[in-house]
Design a protein around this motif. Sequence first.
Motif, PDB file in Angstrom:
ATOM      1  N   TRP A 129       4.127   9.979 -32.996  1.00  0.00           N
ATOM      2  CA  TRP A 129       5.971   9.547 -33.541  1.00  0.00           C
ATOM      3  C   TRP A 129       6.179   8.246 -32.373  1.00  0.00           C
ATOM      4  O   TRP A 129       6.418   8.207 -31.747  1.00  0.00           O
ATOM      5  CB  TRP A 129       6.986  10.714 -32.831  1.00  0.00           C
ATOM      6  CG  TRP A 129       8.182  10.214 -33.162  1.00  0.00           C
ATOM      7  CD1 TRP A 129       8.799   9.890 -32.313  1.00  0.00           C
ATOM      8  CD2 TRP A 129       8.536  10.144 -34.222  1.00  0.00           C
ATOM      9  NE1 TRP A 129       9.857   9.409 -32.577  1.00  0.00           N
ATOM     10  CE2 TRP A 129      10.155   9.755 -34.587  1.00  0.00           C
ATOM     11  CE3 TRP A 129       8.465  10.278 -35.620  1.00  0.00           C
ATOM     12  CZ2 TRP A 129      10.966   9.377 -35.017  1.00  0.00           C
ATOM     13  CZ3 TRP A 129       9.378  10.684 -36.813  1.00  0.00           C
ATOM     14  CH2 TRP A 129      10.575  10.056 -36.254  1.00  0.00           C
TER      15      TRP A 129
ATOM     16  N   ASP B 239       8.088   3.887 -33.896  1.00  0.00           N
ATOM     17  CA  ASP B 239       8.672   3.667 -34.506  1.00  0.00           C
ATOM     18  C   ASP B 239       9.730   4.473 -35.379  1.00  0.00           C
ATOM     19  O   ASP B 239       9.984   4.398 -36.740  1.00  0.00           O
ATOM     20  CB  ASP B 239       8.079   2.383 -34.990  1.00  0.00           C
ATOM     21  CG  ASP B 239       7.156   1.173 -34.293  1.00  0.00           C
ATOM     22  OD1 ASP B 239       8.059   0.942 -33.346  1.00  0.00           O
ATOM     23  OD2 ASP B 239       6.379   0.820 -34.828  1.00  0.00           O
ATOM     24  N   ASN B 240       9.882   5.263 -35.073  1.00  0.00           N
ATOM     25  CA  ASN B 240      10.408   6.193 -35.562  1.00  0.00           C
ATOM     26  C   ASN B 240      10.206   6.999 -36.503  1.00  0.00           C
ATOM     27  O   ASN B 240      10.791   6.819 -37.886  1.00  0.00           O
ATOM     28  CB  ASN B 240      12.542   5.562 -36.544  1.00  0.00           C
ATOM     29  CG  ASN B 240      13.115   5.362 -34.896  1.00  0.00           C
ATOM     30  OD1 ASN B 240      13.097   5.996 -33.961  1.00  0.00           O
ATOM     31  ND2 ASN B 240      13.840   3.595 -34.785  1.00  0.00           N
ATOM     32  N   LYS B 241       8.403   6.886 -36.733  1.00  0.00           N
ATOM     33  CA  LYS B 241       8.150   7.446 -37.998  1.00  0.00           C
ATOM     34  C   LYS B 241       6.893   8.183 -37.397  1.00  0.00           C
ATOM     35  O   LYS B 241       6.130   8.105 -36.162  1.00  0.00           O
ATOM     36  CB  LYS B 241       7.685   6.872 -39.218  1.00  0.00           C
ATOM     37  CG  LYS B 241       6.582   5.565 -38.336  1.00  0.00           C
ATOM     38  CD  LYS B 241       7.041   4.582 -39.432  1.00  0.00           C
ATOM     39  CE  LYS B 241       5.767   2.932 -39.061  1.00  0.00           C
ATOM     40  NZ  LYS B 241       5.740   2.536 -40.093  1.00  0.00           N
TER      41      LYS B 241
ATOM     42  N   THR C 169       2.570   8.576 -37.685  1.00  0.00           N
ATOM     43  CA  THR C 169       1.356   7.059 -38.143  1.00  0.00           C
ATOM     44  C   THR C 169       0.337   8.338 -37.366  1.00  0.00           C
ATOM     45  O   THR C 169       0.077   9.056 -36.326  1.00  0.00           O
ATOM     46  CB  THR C 169       1.696   6.285 -37.247  1.00  0.00           C
ATOM     47  OG1 THR C 169       2.972   5.231 -37.659  1.00  0.00           O
ATOM     48  CG2 THR C 169       0.202   5.532 -37.772  1.00  0.00           C
TER      49      THR C 169
END
Length: 299
Positions: free
Chosen positions: A281, A283-285, A287
């Motif tokens: 988690w 960059d607010n997402k 990956t």
Amino acid sequence: MTLWVADISGNNANYNSFIKNNDAVIIKISEGLSYINPLANAQYQAVKQAGKKIGFYHFLVGGLDARKQAEYFYNNAKNYLNEDGAVLALDFERPSGYPALTGNEPKAFLDRLYELTGKRGLLYISTSDFISDAFDWSDIKNDYGLWIAGYPLNNGAAFSNDLQEWANNSNLYFANKKYDGYTVVMWQYDSVPYDRSIAYLDGNGWNKYGTRAGGSKPAPAPKPVEHIFKANDKVKLINAAYASKFGTKFDGKVKSATGWIASVYDVKQSNSTKFYLVGFWYDNKVTYWNVLGQDLVLA
């Protein structure tokens, strides 16, 4: 006979021409007790593929135990450092903003490195620090050679016999009485467009400095016990992790993030028998990265 030598670090992403244009390349492995050159493995592979002589160095940091720094250098690159023909060196510099060095560290570091590898490392040091009255280097005189740094011109010009003759007769360089009885193995004579040295050795001489005393290799280090993670384990990347299973370089964001195991797969790669699909988690997402087991620890 002489050899032309480049030394490279994590600051040299475009290193192929340096390798091509020299007989030997010395790669920075580590600094202090917390930094590993992220390009070291790629640089090593490039040097080996080019068939050039190789060496490795550690950048000394003041205020930290010198023997532990030698162990850090060794533990993070023992297979490289134990390689026959690999020359080892300690970088003694005093850049502004760094903790002060006393001059007692090189002996402690090089002695510990010798205990670990059986090799007599070189001391990289500026000629100004070597001839300075602030330091006494007699404790390394009989055991360790010098790699001297000093740039009379520093303009990118080719090395010349005239430059060597000038240094041989200059009190700022090798005519200074402080050099009496010491062995100057290399001279880094220019840093433009990259750090360039002349080694006063042929290939056999290089190999001699890079060979364990007595010519025997140390016993191979035992392989670390691999931790097998399971689904949903919270994990993070180790400091030395460089790239994913498929070679994509880890950036700073993923290296500072915490992740979790999404899937587990079998593999035989490097020191790993498993690789993992890990969700991170940042960059607010979320990956997802494919990560070898050797590059993970529990968070």
